[in-house]
Design a protein around this motif. Sequence first.
Motif, PDB file in Angstrom:
ATOM      1  N   UNK A 110      58.230 -21.676   0.211  1.00  0.00           N
ATOM      2  CA  UNK A 110      57.523 -20.458  -0.194  1.00  0.00           C
ATOM      3  C   UNK A 110      56.061 -20.653  -0.549  1.00  0.00           C
ATOM      4  N   UNK A 111      55.523 -21.853  -0.332  1.00  0.00           N
ATOM      5  CA  UNK A 111      54.108 -22.105  -0.605  1.00  0.00           C
ATOM      6  C   UNK A 111      53.217 -21.633   0.532  1.00  0.00           C
ATOM      7  N   UNK A 112      51.906 -21.648   0.284  1.00  0.00           N
ATOM      8  CA  UNK A 112      50.955 -21.142   1.284  1.00  0.00           C
ATOM      9  C   UNK A 112      50.079 -22.276   1.820  1.00  0.00           C
ATOM     10  N   UNK A 113      49.353 -21.923   2.880  1.00  0.00           N
ATOM     11  CA  UNK A 113      48.475 -22.910   3.509  1.00  0.00           C
ATOM     12  C   UNK A 113      47.337 -23.338   2.585  1.00  0.00           C
ATOM     13  N   UNK A 114      46.830 -22.396   1.779  1.00  0.00           N
ATOM     14  CA  UNK A 114      45.720 -22.809   0.902  1.00  0.00           C
ATOM     15  C   UNK A 114      46.188 -23.790  -0.184  1.00  0.00           C
ATOM     16  N   UNK A 115      47.493 -23.747  -0.490  1.00  0.00           N
ATOM     17  CA  UNK A 115      48.035 -24.723  -1.441  1.00  0.00           C
ATOM     18  C   UNK A 115      48.131 -26.116  -0.795  1.00  0.00           C
ATOM     19  N   UNK A 116      48.509 -26.160   0.475  1.00  0.00           N
ATOM     20  CA  UNK A 116      48.857 -27.458   1.069  1.00  0.00           C
ATOM     21  C   UNK A 116      47.792 -28.054   1.996  1.00  0.00           C
ATOM     22  N   UNK A 117      46.863 -27.246   2.511  1.00  0.00           N
ATOM     23  CA  UNK A 117      45.951 -27.788   3.532  1.00  0.00           C
ATOM     24  C   UNK A 117      45.051 -28.927   3.032  1.00  0.00           C
ATOM     25  N   UNK A 118      44.517 -28.854   1.798  1.00  0.00           N
ATOM     26  CA  UNK A 118      43.695 -29.999   1.359  1.00  0.00           C
ATOM     27  C   UNK A 118      44.498 -31.317   1.327  1.00  0.00           C
ATOM     28  N   UNK A 119      45.752 -31.254   0.872  1.00  0.00           N
ATOM     29  CA  UNK A 119      46.583 -32.467   0.874  1.00  0.00           C
ATOM     30  C   UNK A 119      46.925 -32.870   2.307  1.00  0.00           C
ATOM     31  N   UNK A 120      47.190 -31.869   3.162  1.00  0.00           N
ATOM     32  CA  UNK A 120      47.474 -32.175   4.567  1.00  0.00           C
ATOM     33  C   UNK A 120      46.299 -32.950   5.171  1.00  0.00           C
TER      34      UNK A 120
END
Length: 302
Positions: free
Chosen positions: A67-77
């Motif tokens: 249920x998370x979003x891209x803005x939450x995960x993209x920097x870590x990605x």
Amino acid sequence: MLEQRKPSAFDLASYLQDKKELVEIALDGSLPIVRPEKIYEAMRYSLLAGGKRLRPILCLATCELLGGTEEMSMPTACALEMIHTMSLIHDDLPAMDNDDYRRGKLTNHKVFGEDIAILAGDGLLAYAFEFVATQTQNVAPQNIIEVIARLGRTVGAAGLVGGQVLDLESEGKTDITAETLTFIHTHKTGALLETSVVSGAILAGAGSEEVQKLSQYAQNIGLAFQIIDDILDITATQEELGKTAGKDLAAQKATYPSLWGIEESRNQAQQLIDSAIDKLADYGEKAAPLRAIAQYIVNRKH
Ligand code: FPP
Ligand code: MG
């Protein structure tokens, strides 16, 4: 009467393509060239050299699953890809594997020289941590700190560095056991794949039980990934791999095929993938991307 339509099978090729495009855009924007230009050019040369972008995609997919979003995960990605890229730059150096080609291009030190290649790796590693800390949005600070701590553990002596040291020490030895080989791979390759999945889960706010389950999925696909890597080193061409083929044999490296043979290695990889997929049973259709990525790992040709 309206025709009853079955839900269509998950289209992994389009999914990977879409996510890869997003990752490429984010990576391109992550590192502008400023003074001294040479180091930024060297960092960008390897960071933007293509590749499957599997680690960022695993992070994005896991975060999305919960249920998370891209803005939450993209920097870590992006940080995961910076770390992966830096480890390859250093792995290719003359002091390590002394390789001329990576991702279908000349290796970093062949283009920029050894001094700059070492620094480009260092620059990418440091920037990965800065990037997660400064760019992550809509995530509770303690979860960002947890991700940073896990990234640190993953790259250090408890992870990539430790795995690489044992790998270097094992070269040319004929008595490497399956247990040592598994230690090398769970550290050198598995740890970063595991952290890719687990960081996506933590950023989405997963609890420890969920993190545990997804971590087991990731450990299984990580080991299967390496078994297939060993097989491809024997069966694929330089063009397919984008790097020198047949290197393990030339360097007298212990590999899974050298211990078990190709057929048995493939069976073991498929068993690991089946166990990985089992761990996703509770998520139903939502986990279609992670299931398909697991299967792709054994079927891939490069
Ligand atoms: C490729 O393995 C290399 C790695 C997966 C990682 C190597 C790790 C390091 C050089 C440590 C880097 C330092 C830090 C601080 C993280 P391979 O040689 O088996 O595969 P290849 O055929 O793709 O070169
Ligand atoms: Mg290498």
